[in-house]
Design an enzyme around this catalytic site. Structure first.
Site, PDB file in Angstrom:
ATOM      1  N   GLY A   9     -26.834  87.039  55.844  1.00  0.00           N
ATOM      2  CA  GLY A   9     -27.492  88.128  55.137  1.00  0.00           C
ATOM      3  C   GLY A   9     -27.793  87.702  53.719  1.00  0.00           C
ATOM      4  O   GLY A   9     -28.018  86.523  53.441  1.00  0.00           O
ATOM      5  N   CYS A  10     -27.754  88.623  52.808  1.00  0.00           N
ATOM      6  CA  CYS A  10     -28.022  88.332  51.401  1.00  0.00           C
ATOM      7  C   CYS A  10     -27.008  87.320  50.873  1.00  0.00           C
ATOM      8  O   CYS A  10     -25.806  87.487  51.049  1.00  0.00           O
ATOM      9  CB  CYS A  10     -27.945  89.623  50.595  1.00  0.00           C
ATOM     10  N   PHE A  11     -27.502  86.281  50.224  1.00  0.00           N
ATOM     11  CA  PHE A  11     -26.591  85.242  49.742  1.00  0.00           C
ATOM     12  C   PHE A  11     -25.644  85.731  48.661  1.00  0.00           C
ATOM     13  O   PHE A  11     -24.597  85.141  48.431  1.00  0.00           O
ATOM     14  CB  PHE A  11     -27.300  83.975  49.303  1.00  0.00           C
ATOM     15  N   TRP A  12     -25.965  86.817  47.976  1.00  0.00           N
ATOM     16  CA  TRP A  12     -25.070  87.338  46.944  1.00  0.00           C
ATOM     17  C   TRP A  12     -23.699  87.681  47.525  1.00  0.00           C
ATOM     18  O   TRP A  12     -22.689  87.525  46.856  1.00  0.00           O
ATOM     19  CB  TRP A  12     -25.650  88.580  46.296  1.00  0.00           C
ATOM     20  N   TYR A 152     -26.304  97.309  44.258  1.00  0.00           N
ATOM     21  CA  TYR A 152     -26.100  96.501  45.460  1.00  0.00           C
ATOM     22  C   TYR A 152     -24.675  95.954  45.491  1.00  0.00           C
ATOM     23  O   TYR A 152     -24.015  95.964  46.524  1.00  0.00           O
ATOM     24  CB  TYR A 152     -27.115  95.352  45.509  1.00  0.00           C
TER      25      TYR A 152
END
EC number: 1.8.4.11
Length: 174
Positions: A9-12, A152
């Site tokens: 998913g989102c790399f963050w 987020y």
């Protein structure tokens, strides 16, 4: 030292979790798995480059076993949803593991087998030969530490960090 390339998913999210683990010496957010040369955040987000948002995780196996790194990967994202993690939808958010050699490929396959016991639905994580790695822009490196009060981070990343603390506290840095 050993390095894995993982997309969940989102790399963050993965970046935030792995930076808190003992034995992890480096984490870098970036793009891989696509055919578009020199992608950036905006071209990857449009979903047409074929790249996944991913992280490289470099760690010391004498401090943290590779199995723990991989088990944390499967515990902190949903590997049963194709091209989606929560509100993030598109191939750039797919669950994927990018191997550099046959030994790594087997480690990834074994990790999927272990993880499947924790999930009712089939795991759809792809296991693919590593391709060109493109580091993400500076703003995406260690995003959570730079912007912990970002919406987020509060809504998506904090629950993943809480899950890592719940199940892997012995591997987290003080």
């Amino acid at each position: 030292m050993k390095t894995y390339v993982l997309a969940g998913g989102c790399f963050w999210c993965l970046d935030a979790v792995y930076r808190k683990m003992r034995g992890v010496t480096a984490v870098e957010s970036g793009y891989t798995g696509g055919g578009y040369p020199n992608p950036d955040y905006y071209t990857v987000c449009n979903g047409t480059t074929g790249h996944a948002e991913a992280v490289t995780v470099t760690f010391d196996e004498t401090v943290i076993p590779s199995e723990v790194i991989l088990d944390v990967f499967f515990a902190t994202h949903d590997p049963t949803t194709l091209n989606r993690q929560g509100y993030d939808v598109g191939t750039q958010y797919r669950s994927a593991m990018f191997y550099t050699d046959e030994q790594q490929r087997q480690e990834f396959v074994d990790a999927i087998g272990r993880a499947q016991e924790q999930w009712d639905d089939p795991i759809v994580t792809e296991v693919t030969r590593a391709s060109t790695w493109y580091p993400a822009e500076d703003i995406h490196q260690d995003f959570y530490a730079k912007q912990p009060y970002n919406g987020y981070c509060q809504v998506i990343i904090n629950p993943k960090l809480a899950k890592a603390r719940k199940y892997y506290s012995q591997w987290l840095a003080a």
